[in-house]
Design a protein around this motif. Sequence first.
Motif, PDB file in Angstrom:
ATOM      1  N   ALA A  89       4.510  -6.342 -10.013  1.00 16.73           N
ATOM      2  CA  ALA A  89       4.065  -7.442  -8.501  1.00 16.73           C
ATOM      3  C   ALA A  89       2.792  -7.026  -7.961  1.00 16.73           C
ATOM      4  O   ALA A  89       2.189  -7.937  -6.680  1.00 16.73           O
ATOM      5  CB  ALA A  89       4.753  -5.836  -7.658  1.00 16.73           C
ATOM      6  N   LEU A  90       1.888  -5.987  -8.960  1.00 13.93           N
ATOM      7  CA  LEU A  90       0.315  -6.973  -8.557  1.00 13.93           C
ATOM      8  C   LEU A  90      -0.421  -7.516  -8.534  1.00 13.93           C
ATOM      9  O   LEU A  90      -0.961  -7.426  -7.117  1.00 13.93           O
ATOM     10  CB  LEU A  90      -0.387  -6.006  -9.913  1.00 13.93           C
ATOM     11  N   PRO A  91       0.058  -8.805  -9.105  1.00  9.68           N
ATOM     12  CA  PRO A  91      -1.144  -9.477  -8.590  1.00  9.68           C
ATOM     13  C   PRO A  91      -0.566 -10.664  -7.509  1.00  9.68           C
ATOM     14  O   PRO A  91      -1.286 -11.153  -6.547  1.00  9.68           O
ATOM     15  CB  PRO A  91      -0.200 -11.036 -10.047  1.00  9.68           C
ATOM     16  N   ALA A  92       0.765 -10.525  -6.900  1.00  7.28           N
ATOM     17  CA  ALA A  92       1.458 -10.825  -5.775  1.00  7.28           C
ATOM     18  C   ALA A  92       0.427 -10.095  -4.468  1.00  7.28           C
ATOM     19  O   ALA A  92       0.102 -10.460  -3.310  1.00  7.28           O
ATOM     20  CB  ALA A  92       2.504 -11.375  -5.667  1.00  7.28           C
ATOM     21  N   ALA A  93       0.500  -8.958  -4.879  1.00  8.47           N
ATOM     22  CA  ALA A  93       0.158  -8.298  -4.103  1.00  8.47           C
ATOM     23  C   ALA A  93      -1.550  -7.991  -3.602  1.00  8.47           C
ATOM     24  O   ALA A  93      -1.751  -8.389  -2.106  1.00  8.47           O
ATOM     25  CB  ALA A  93       0.538  -6.427  -4.174  1.00  8.47           C
ATOM     26  N   LEU A 152       4.517   0.830  -6.860  1.00 11.41           N
ATOM     27  CA  LEU A 152       3.881  -0.528  -7.365  1.00 11.41           C
ATOM     28  C   LEU A 152       3.754  -0.781  -9.006  1.00 11.41           C
ATOM     29  O   LEU A 152       3.168  -0.792  -9.246  1.00 11.41           O
ATOM     30  CB  LEU A 152       2.955  -0.988  -6.625  1.00 11.41           C
ATOM     31  N   GLY A 153       4.964  -1.646  -9.274  1.00  9.86           N
ATOM     32  CA  GLY A 153       4.960  -2.263 -10.532  1.00  9.86           C
ATOM     33  C   GLY A 153       3.807  -3.264 -10.969  1.00  9.86           C
ATOM     34  O   GLY A 153       3.153  -3.579  -9.879  1.00  9.86           O
ATOM     35  N   LEU A 161       0.604  -0.996  -0.127  1.00 10.33           N
ATOM     36  CA  LEU A 161      -0.331  -0.084   0.047  1.00 10.33           C
ATOM     37  C   LEU A 161       1.433   1.352  -0.332  1.00 10.33           C
ATOM     38  O   LEU A 161       0.477   2.529  -0.507  1.00 10.33           O
ATOM     39  CB  LEU A 161      -0.775   0.118   1.125  1.00 10.33           C
ATOM     40  N   LEU A 162       1.902   1.509   0.488  1.00 10.76           N
ATOM     41  CA  LEU A 162       3.137   2.251   0.700  1.00 10.76           C
ATOM     42  C   LEU A 162       3.409   2.544  -0.665  1.00 10.76           C
ATOM     43  O   LEU A 162       2.866   3.127  -0.971  1.00 10.76           O
ATOM     44  CB  LEU A 162       4.042   2.070   1.264  1.00 10.76           C
ATOM     45  N   ALA A 163       3.500   1.793  -1.413  1.00  5.06           N
ATOM     46  CA  ALA A 163       4.000   1.314  -2.877  1.00  5.06           C
ATOM     47  C   ALA A 163       3.026   2.536  -3.845  1.00  5.06           C
ATOM     48  O   ALA A 163       3.147   2.839  -4.690  1.00  5.06           O
ATOM     49  CB  ALA A 163       4.638  -0.165  -3.500  1.00  5.06           C
ATOM     50  N   VAL A 164       1.284   1.985  -3.529  1.00  4.10           N
ATOM     51  CA  VAL A 164       0.248   2.196  -3.635  1.00  4.10           C
ATOM     52  C   VAL A 164       0.425   4.012  -4.176  1.00  4.10           C
ATOM     53  O   VAL A 164       0.804   5.408  -4.889  1.00  4.10           O
ATOM     54  CB  VAL A 164      -0.516   2.217  -3.993  1.00  4.10           C
TER      55      VAL A 164
END
Length: 181
Positions: free
Chosen positions: A125-129, A121-122, A113-116
Amino acid sequence: MTHHHPLLHAGPSAGFDQPFEMLAACHARMERSLDLLERLGRHLHTHGCDAQARSAAADVLRYFDIAAPLHHQDEELHVLPRLREQGQAGMAARLRADHQVMEHDWARLRPDLLAVVEDRLGERALPAAVARWMQFAALYRRHLAAEEALAFPAAISGLTPAQQQAMGEDMAARRGARPPR
Protein backbone atom coordinates in the motif's frame (compact mmCIF):
# COMPACT_ATOMS: atom_id res chain seq x y z
CA MET A 1 14.44 10.93 9.31
CA THR A 2 17.40 10.27 11.51
CA HIS A 3 17.13 13.75 13.01
CA HIS A 4 14.43 15.00 15.37
CA HIS A 5 11.46 16.48 13.56
CA PRO A 6 10.32 19.96 14.60
CA LEU A 7 7.68 20.44 17.23
CA LEU A 8 4.63 21.26 15.16
CA HIS A 9 2.66 22.99 17.88
CA ALA A 10 5.17 25.50 19.13
CA GLY A 11 3.76 28.94 19.72
CA PRO A 12 3.52 31.15 16.67
CA SER A 13 6.14 33.80 16.09
CA ALA A 14 3.29 36.31 15.77
CA GLY A 15 0.27 36.78 17.97
CA PHE A 16 -3.39 37.39 17.36
CA ASP A 17 -2.67 41.14 17.48
CA GLN A 18 -0.89 40.63 14.12
CA PRO A 19 -3.35 38.38 12.27
CA PHE A 20 -1.64 38.39 8.88
CA GLU A 21 1.74 37.67 10.45
CA MET A 22 0.04 34.86 12.33
CA LEU A 23 -1.38 33.46 9.08
CA ALA A 24 2.13 33.54 7.60
CA ALA A 25 3.52 31.78 10.70
CA CYS A 26 0.84 29.11 10.20
CA HIS A 27 2.07 28.72 6.63
CA ALA A 28 5.58 28.10 7.94
CA ARG A 29 4.24 25.37 10.24
CA MET A 30 2.28 23.89 7.33
CA GLU A 31 5.50 23.78 5.29
CA ARG A 32 7.25 21.93 8.13
CA SER A 33 4.35 19.45 8.31
CA LEU A 34 4.46 18.92 4.54
CA ASP A 35 8.24 18.40 4.70
CA LEU A 36 7.70 15.87 7.49
CA LEU A 37 5.06 14.07 5.40
CA GLU A 38 7.49 13.82 2.47
CA ARG A 39 10.35 12.62 4.69
CA LEU A 40 7.98 10.07 6.20
CA GLY A 41 7.39 8.50 2.80
CA ARG A 42 11.14 8.11 2.23
CA HIS A 43 11.67 6.83 5.77
CA LEU A 44 8.97 4.17 5.45
CA HIS A 45 10.62 2.80 2.29
CA THR A 46 13.86 2.33 4.19
CA HIS A 47 12.87 1.64 7.81
CA GLY A 48 9.21 0.64 7.79
CA CYS A 49 6.73 1.67 10.50
CA ASP A 50 9.26 2.17 13.28
CA ALA A 51 8.75 4.46 16.27
CA GLN A 52 10.04 7.52 14.38
CA ALA A 53 7.60 6.89 11.53
CA ARG A 54 4.69 6.44 13.91
CA SER A 55 5.58 9.65 15.76
CA ALA A 56 5.96 11.64 12.54
CA ALA A 57 2.63 10.35 11.20
CA ALA A 58 0.94 11.32 14.48
CA ASP A 59 2.42 14.83 14.25
CA VAL A 60 1.17 15.29 10.68
CA LEU A 61 -2.27 13.99 11.69
CA ARG A 62 -2.46 16.43 14.61
CA TYR A 63 -1.49 19.39 12.48
CA PHE A 64 -3.86 18.76 9.58
CA ASP A 65 -6.72 17.60 11.82
CA ILE A 66 -6.60 20.60 14.18
CA ALA A 67 -4.58 23.60 13.00
CA ALA A 68 -5.15 23.45 9.25
CA PRO A 69 -8.97 23.55 9.44
CA LEU A 70 -8.81 26.57 11.77
CA HIS A 71 -6.39 28.28 9.38
CA HIS A 72 -8.72 27.66 6.44
CA GLN A 73 -11.59 29.14 8.46
CA ASP A 74 -9.47 32.22 9.21
CA GLU A 75 -8.88 32.74 5.52
CA GLU A 76 -12.47 32.09 4.51
CA LEU A 77 -13.82 34.48 7.14
CA HIS A 78 -11.26 37.25 6.79
CA VAL A 79 -9.13 37.00 3.64
CA LEU A 80 -11.54 35.79 0.96
CA PRO A 81 -14.25 38.39 1.75
CA ARG A 82 -11.61 41.15 1.53
CA LEU A 83 -10.56 39.85 -1.89
CA ARG A 84 -14.18 39.88 -3.07
CA GLU A 85 -14.62 43.44 -1.76
CA GLN A 86 -11.59 44.49 -3.79
CA GLY A 87 -12.95 43.03 -7.02
CA GLN A 88 -10.82 39.89 -6.85
CA ALA A 89 -13.65 37.37 -6.65
CA GLY A 90 -11.87 35.07 -9.09
CA MET A 91 -8.86 34.74 -6.79
CA ALA A 92 -11.14 34.21 -3.80
CA ALA A 93 -13.02 31.47 -5.66
CA ARG A 94 -9.77 29.72 -6.66
CA LEU A 95 -8.47 29.77 -3.09
CA ARG A 96 -11.81 28.47 -1.75
CA ALA A 97 -11.79 25.69 -4.37
CA ASP A 98 -8.23 24.79 -3.28
CA HIS A 99 -9.44 24.52 0.32
CA GLN A 100 -12.18 22.14 -0.75
CA VAL A 101 -9.77 19.98 -2.76
CA MET A 102 -7.23 19.95 0.08
CA GLU A 103 -9.93 18.94 2.58
CA HIS A 104 -11.05 16.15 0.23
CA ASP A 105 -7.46 14.99 -0.34
CA TRP A 106 -6.78 15.08 3.40
CA ALA A 107 -9.77 12.79 4.00
CA ARG A 108 -8.32 10.38 1.42
CA LEU A 109 -4.81 10.28 2.87
CA ARG A 110 -5.64 10.51 6.58
CA PRO A 111 -6.30 6.72 6.77
CA ASP A 112 -2.78 6.12 5.39
CA LEU A 113 -1.29 8.04 8.30
CA LEU A 114 -3.53 6.31 10.82
CA ALA A 115 -2.28 3.02 9.39
CA VAL A 116 1.32 4.17 9.95
CA VAL A 117 0.54 5.22 13.54
CA GLU A 118 -1.03 1.79 14.13
CA ASP A 119 1.84 -0.03 12.34
CA ARG A 120 -0.47 -1.56 9.75
CA LEU A 121 0.43 0.21 6.50
CA GLY A 122 1.51 -2.66 4.31
CA GLU A 123 4.47 -2.50 1.97
CA ARG A 124 2.16 -2.99 -1.02
CA ALA A 125 0.00 0.00 0.00
CA LEU A 126 2.98 2.31 0.51
CA PRO A 127 3.56 3.50 -3.11
CA ALA A 128 -0.06 4.63 -3.57
CA ALA A 129 -0.06 6.27 -0.14
CA VAL A 130 3.15 8.17 -0.85
CA ALA A 131 1.77 9.29 -4.22
CA ARG A 132 -1.27 10.74 -2.42
CA TRP A 133 1.02 12.50 0.05
CA MET A 134 3.15 14.04 -2.69
CA GLN A 135 0.08 15.29 -4.58
CA PHE A 136 -1.31 16.77 -1.36
CA ALA A 137 1.98 18.52 -0.56
CA ALA A 138 2.33 19.93 -4.08
CA LEU A 139 -1.19 21.40 -4.07
CA TYR A 140 -0.71 22.85 -0.60
CA ARG A 141 2.58 24.49 -1.59
CA ARG A 142 1.08 26.08 -4.73
CA HIS A 143 -1.81 27.34 -2.61
CA LEU A 144 0.43 28.77 0.12
CA ALA A 145 2.58 30.55 -2.47
CA ALA A 146 -0.48 32.16 -4.08
CA GLU A 147 -1.79 33.33 -0.74
CA GLU A 148 1.50 34.83 0.34
CA ALA A 149 2.32 36.49 -2.98
CA LEU A 150 -1.15 37.71 -3.95
CA ALA A 151 -3.98 37.15 -1.50
CA PHE A 152 -2.50 38.32 1.80
CA PRO A 153 -1.03 41.58 0.41
CA ALA A 154 -4.34 42.37 -1.29
CA ALA A 155 -6.44 41.47 1.76
CA ILE A 156 -4.41 43.53 4.23
CA SER A 157 -4.37 46.55 1.94
CA GLY A 158 -6.51 49.27 3.46
CA LEU A 159 -7.40 47.37 6.63
CA THR A 160 -7.59 49.65 9.63
CA PRO A 161 -5.96 48.72 12.93
CA ALA A 162 -9.47 48.22 14.37
CA GLN A 163 -10.35 45.78 11.56
CA GLN A 164 -7.12 43.87 12.14
CA GLN A 165 -7.82 43.77 15.86
CA ALA A 166 -11.34 42.40 15.23
CA MET A 167 -9.84 39.77 12.93
CA GLY A 168 -7.31 38.76 15.60
CA GLU A 169 -10.02 38.62 18.26
CA ASP A 170 -12.13 36.32 16.09
CA MET A 171 -9.16 34.07 15.37
CA ALA A 172 -8.34 33.85 19.08
CA ALA A 173 -11.95 33.19 20.10
CA ARG A 174 -12.32 30.25 17.70
CA ARG A 175 -9.23 28.69 19.28
CA GLY A 176 -10.27 29.39 22.85
CA ALA A 177 -7.23 31.67 23.24
CA ARG A 178 -6.91 34.99 24.95
CA PRO A 179 -7.77 37.84 22.54
CA PRO A 180 -5.14 40.44 21.67
CA ARG A 181 -4.96 43.58 23.78
